[in-house]
Design an enzyme around this catalytic site. Sequence first.
Site, PDB file in Angstrom:
ATOM      1  N   CYS A  24     -36.758   8.355  27.326  1.00 50.96           N
ATOM      2  CA  CYS A  24     -36.215   7.542  26.007  1.00 50.96           C
ATOM      3  C   CYS A  24     -37.253   7.623  25.097  1.00 50.96           C
ATOM      4  CB  CYS A  24     -35.683   6.353  26.407  1.00 50.96           C
ATOM      5  SG  CYS A  24     -35.719   5.160  25.043  1.00 50.96           S
ATOM      6  N   ARG A  77      -7.124  -7.550  -2.871  1.00 44.65           N
ATOM      7  CA  ARG A  77      -5.963  -7.255  -2.356  1.00 44.65           C
ATOM      8  C   ARG A  77      -5.813  -8.130  -0.971  1.00 44.65           C
ATOM      9  NH1 ARG A  77      -4.090  -4.091   1.671  1.00 44.65           N
ATOM     10  NH2 ARG A  77      -1.789  -3.639   1.334  1.00 44.65           N
ATOM     11  N   LYS A 102      -5.606   8.760  -8.018  1.00 41.01           N
ATOM     12  CA  LYS A 102      -5.718   7.770  -6.922  1.00 41.01           C
ATOM     13  C   LYS A 102      -7.150   7.323  -7.012  1.00 41.01           C
ATOM     14  CE  LYS A 102      -4.694   5.807  -2.558  1.00 41.01           C
ATOM     15  NZ  LYS A 102      -5.873   5.332  -2.274  1.00 41.01           N
ATOM     16  N   CYS A 154     -38.512   3.795  24.806  1.00 38.58           N
ATOM     17  CA  CYS A 154     -39.364   3.288  25.796  1.00 38.58           C
ATOM     18  C   CYS A 154     -40.092   4.239  26.887  1.00 38.58           C
ATOM     19  CB  CYS A 154     -38.500   2.116  26.641  1.00 38.58           C
ATOM     20  SG  CYS A 154     -37.068   3.036  27.560  1.00 38.58           S
ATOM     21  N   GLU A 182      -7.714  -0.905 -10.311  1.00 36.46           N
ATOM     22  CA  GLU A 182      -8.856  -0.646  -9.129  1.00 36.46           C
ATOM     23  C   GLU A 182     -10.024  -0.681 -10.039  1.00 36.46           C
ATOM     24  OE1 GLU A 182      -7.285   0.341  -6.426  1.00 36.46           O
ATOM     25  OE2 GLU A 182      -8.843   1.615  -5.390  1.00 36.46           O
ATOM     26  N   CYS A 212     -30.367   5.501  28.351  1.00 35.30           N
ATOM     27  CA  CYS A 212     -31.678   5.016  28.681  1.00 35.30           C
ATOM     28  C   CYS A 212     -31.145   3.608  29.163  1.00 35.30           C
ATOM     29  CB  CYS A 212     -32.536   4.531  27.403  1.00 35.30           C
ATOM     30  SG  CYS A 212     -33.577   3.288  27.932  1.00 35.30           S
ATOM     31  N   ASP A 245     -10.541   5.638  -6.249  1.00 37.97           N
ATOM     32  CA  ASP A 245     -11.186   5.269  -5.145  1.00 37.97           C
ATOM     33  C   ASP A 245     -12.073   3.981  -5.453  1.00 37.97           C
ATOM     34  OD1 ASP A 245     -11.811   5.047  -2.392  1.00 37.97           O
ATOM     35  OD2 ASP A 245     -13.329   6.780  -2.421  1.00 37.97           O
ATOM     36  N   TYR A 265      -3.075  -0.064 -13.252  1.00 41.16           N
ATOM     37  CA  TYR A 265      -1.916   0.980 -13.048  1.00 41.16           C
ATOM     38  C   TYR A 265      -0.714   0.430 -12.769  1.00 41.16           C
ATOM     39  CZ  TYR A 265      -4.281   0.129  -8.505  1.00 41.16           C
ATOM     40  OH  TYR A 265      -4.981  -0.447  -7.376  1.00 41.16           O
ATOM     41  N   SER A 297       0.817  -1.201   0.028  1.00 43.59           N
ATOM     42  CA  SER A 297       0.032  -0.213   0.008  1.00 43.59           C
ATOM     43  C   SER A 297       0.937   1.396  -0.039  1.00 43.59           C
ATOM     44  CB  SER A 297      -1.087  -0.058   1.131  1.00 43.59           C
ATOM     45  OG  SER A 297      -0.280  -0.349   2.220  1.00 43.59           O
ATOM     46  N   LEU A 298       0.229   2.252  -0.072  1.00 42.98           N
ATOM     47  CA  LEU A 298       0.956   3.734  -0.139  1.00 42.98           C
ATOM     48  C   LEU A 298       1.082   4.510   1.063  1.00 42.98           C
ATOM     49  CD1 LEU A 298      -0.777   4.605  -3.587  1.00 42.98           C
ATOM     50  CD2 LEU A 298       1.748   3.717  -3.181  1.00 42.98           C
ATOM     51  N   LYS A 318       4.818   8.142  -8.658  1.00 38.43           N
ATOM     52  CA  LYS A 318       5.532   6.996  -8.672  1.00 38.43           C
ATOM     53  C   LYS A 318       6.990   7.412  -9.245  1.00 38.43           C
ATOM     54  CE  LYS A 318       1.356   4.214  -9.161  1.00 38.43           C
ATOM     55  NZ  LYS A 318       0.764   3.243 -10.082  1.00 38.43           N
ATOM     56  N   GLU A 334      -0.489  10.032 -11.373  1.00 36.19           N
ATOM     57  CA  GLU A 334      -1.770   9.279 -11.648  1.00 36.19           C
ATOM     58  C   GLU A 334      -2.717   9.568 -10.581  1.00 36.19           C
ATOM     59  OE1 GLU A 334      -0.862   4.922 -11.268  1.00 36.19           O
ATOM     60  OE2 GLU A 334       0.903   5.251 -12.569  1.00 36.19           O
ATOM     61  N   LYS A 342      -3.184  12.845  -0.688  1.00 34.92           N
ATOM     62  CA  LYS A 342      -4.520  12.759  -0.254  1.00 34.92           C
ATOM     63  C   LYS A 342      -5.256  14.296  -0.564  1.00 34.92           C
ATOM     64  CE  LYS A 342      -5.722   8.554   0.968  1.00 34.92           C
ATOM     65  NZ  LYS A 342      -6.594   8.309   2.007  1.00 34.92           N
ATOM     66  N   CYS A 387     -35.597  -1.881  27.260  1.00 40.19           N
ATOM     67  CA  CYS A 387     -36.064  -0.805  26.115  1.00 40.19           C
ATOM     68  C   CYS A 387     -36.039  -1.462  24.573  1.00 40.19           C
ATOM     69  CB  CYS A 387     -34.923   0.287  26.134  1.00 40.19           C
ATOM     70  SG  CYS A 387     -34.976   1.374  24.878  1.00 40.19           S
TER      71      CYS A 387
HETATM   72  S1  IVH Z   1      -0.247   1.850  -7.009  1.00 31.56           S
HETATM   73  C1  IVH Z   1       3.070  -0.040  -4.601  1.00 31.56           C
HETATM   74  N1  IVH Z   1      -1.565   3.406  -8.418  1.00 31.56           N
HETATM   75  O1  IVH Z   1      -4.336   2.876  -3.465  1.00 31.56           O
HETATM   76  C2  IVH Z   1       1.941   0.840  -5.235  1.00 31.56           C
HETATM   77  N2  IVH Z   1      -2.579   2.323  -6.353  1.00 31.56           N
HETATM   78  O2  IVH Z   1      -2.607   2.741  -0.747  1.00 31.56           O
HETATM   79  C3  IVH Z   1       0.608  -0.024  -5.355  1.00 31.56           C
HETATM   80  N3  IVH Z   1      -4.917   2.826  -5.818  1.00 31.56           N
HETATM   81  O3  IVH Z   1      -4.185  -0.620  -2.722  1.00 31.56           O
HETATM   82  C4  IVH Z   1      -0.371   0.814  -5.663  1.00 31.56           C
HETATM   83  N4  IVH Z   1      -5.365   4.371  -7.425  1.00 31.56           N
HETATM   84  O4  IVH Z   1      -6.035   0.261  -4.140  1.00 31.56           O
HETATM   85  C5  IVH Z   1      -1.559   2.675  -7.236  1.00 31.56           C
HETATM   86  N5  IVH Z   1      -3.003   5.081  -9.671  1.00 31.56           N
HETATM   87  C6  IVH Z   1      -2.868   4.142  -8.593  1.00 31.56           C
HETATM   88  C7  IVH Z   1      -3.796   3.913  -7.825  1.00 31.56           C
HETATM   89  C8  IVH Z   1      -3.721   3.011  -6.656  1.00 31.56           C
HETATM   90  C9  IVH Z   1      -5.827   3.899  -6.549  1.00 31.56           C
HETATM   91  C10 IVH Z   1      -4.968   2.209  -4.494  1.00 31.56           C
HETATM   92  C11 IVH Z   1      -4.684   0.991  -4.465  1.00 31.56           C
HETATM   93  C12 IVH Z   1      -3.741   0.510  -3.511  1.00 31.56           C
HETATM   94  C13 IVH Z   1      -3.798   1.614  -2.662  1.00 31.56           C
HETATM   95  C14 IVH Z   1      -2.594   2.062  -1.992  1.00 31.56           C
END
Ligand code: IVH
Length: 628
Positions: free
Chosen positions: A371, A98, A77, A374, A137, A389, A79, A189, A43-44, A253, A75, A277, A394
Amino acid sequence: SELIALEEEFSPYIDITASPTQRVGAPPLEKFGTAHHLSPMLSLSNAFNSEDIIEFDERIKRFLDTDKNVSFVVEPKLDGIAVNLVYEKGIFTRGTTRGDGEIGEDITENLRTIPSIPLKIKEMRTPAPERIEIRGEVYIGADAFKTLNKRRTREGDAPFANPRNAAAGSLRQLDSRITARRPLEIFFYAVGTAEGISFDTQWNTLQTLSQWGFAVNPHVGQAEDIDRCIRYYQEMEIERKELPYEIDGTVIKVDSVALQNRLGAVSRSPRWAIACKFSPHQTTTLIKNITVQVGRTGVLTPVAEMDPVAIGGVTVSHATLHNQDEIDKKDIRVGDTVVVQRAGDVIPQVVKVIISKRTGNEKKFAMPEICPSCRSAVTRFEGEAAHRCINMDCPAQIREHIKHFVSRGAMDIEGLGEKLINQMCDSNIIGNPADLYFLTKSSITGLERMGDKSAANLLSAIEESKSPPLSKFIFALGMRHVGEHTAKVLAGKFTTLENLMHASKEDIADIKGIGPAVAESITRFFSEGSNLKVIENLSKAGVKPVEEDREDSAPLSGKTFVFTGTLENYTRSAAKALVESRGGIVSSSISKNTDYVVTGSSPGSKLRKAQDLGVSVLNEEHFSEVIG
Ligand code: IVH
């Protein structure tokens, strides 16, 4: 059907790997299998502002011992839900969630139904490699999400809270024919393990994925230095509102794969990438009313009912106001115009009142003295923020208690949702958790939308829940202050329910990490006649918790933690208490003996020191995982 017939007729002569007939869904599974990822899914770590991004760049340069600019790929991110797809000789063979980063759930059949997932790699310029993991994603677009929720409401199903939940729920269907009807999409990605091919840059990876027929987000870009990445982050925050899907930030990246390899990873995040974020979506709306909900433990929670507003693509009309003190502190009144946001972009929150919009007609809120469920007296105990309460009978509490009892982390009875519990309580079929085990087909078939088949399924799900692990059973009992973690500790220590029931307050308080208030609550629970009756009836019905091995009640025993920066979901003292309750030690300074440095937003010099010493750095998400 015509196509299926044709394919059967001509089967020796044609290749149907990528035919649309492969996407209609397969017969339902009993449960999902699991599979190891070939390479872990990391994860990041997070950045929340441009200073954090600059620090990321400085860290990289320090690590690589260079003054030269490093180039990046930027890129959005996305959701959604991360998935890992395996292609062997160009053919999609397995897809997983994952999971914990090492092992995911096998959702191949579901993924196969998503039209934008290639079933076969398109070999335009680059031939398909021997074996490759391709990561992306899965998401649901804003418009499709609205339509889906409208349909669900019309058909009497609960709408999804947001597109991400909708995507997650759709991917977790055991019946892939249901997934096939959900408007899932995907952007790719990254690659994991690649055999028979290598990529020199992230940019080339994206280009190749795209040629192979994998959808790559159109907003990805190259950045020659960190300033360009910051500008991209700022531009995307504006662009975000126009996008037909949700993003919650950008990802930076390092472009060169050689540099990525040199940089490596700390704990579970690569040093070469960071998630930037966005600040939470905010908007303003009007508070029409403040109503009060009664929870499982009798706590009265005030809830703001607001003019519905869209926040980041999701309509919000309710927000918890927590308690009277919180309302007083923010001076929230009925009739106020307020700023609302979705915290972590999910849970709606009232941020503040716009005082200039006051007309003088706003009404202050006061907790009711009786309440709402009740009508018995409401009390506020010394030193507590909550009003309660305290009537054990209740109806609202009973309902919530049963909902908790059957929930996932507790007895985990599938198919027993909120609506059904309400119905069964309303018609007096059940009045406590033990009653569930005395239900018969004839007592439930009369309920709304409960045919023979659903009744049989429900009864067998209830039957199946009769041998829970002791920890889950203890958690299910719903004692105050006994969450999943404490329940585990208790189960590990006492091994049987009887032992726990007969333990003294002192025995319990002696356990590391369990304080006197918890011990008091547990012994009080077991001294209450009505609780003992429920436990007795559960036992009569054949509910028999499975003994647990004595386990080390201190999973972080001897581990040293240092905190730096501001955490989003914990105060420092709460975070410290959590670590200590699990046997860990919190220190204020870093040394090579430190096991973990936990970073929040705007971390101080400790982060740099940790990186220099090679100490594992955890972001808040990782920290939550580590403490369980
Ligand atoms: S790269 C080592 N690229 O963010 C890097 N992740 O906290 C692996 N995500 O689990 C992830 N957009 O679900 C990457 N353009 C993007 C992304 C992305 C969303 C999510 C992904 C990952 C989480 C990382």
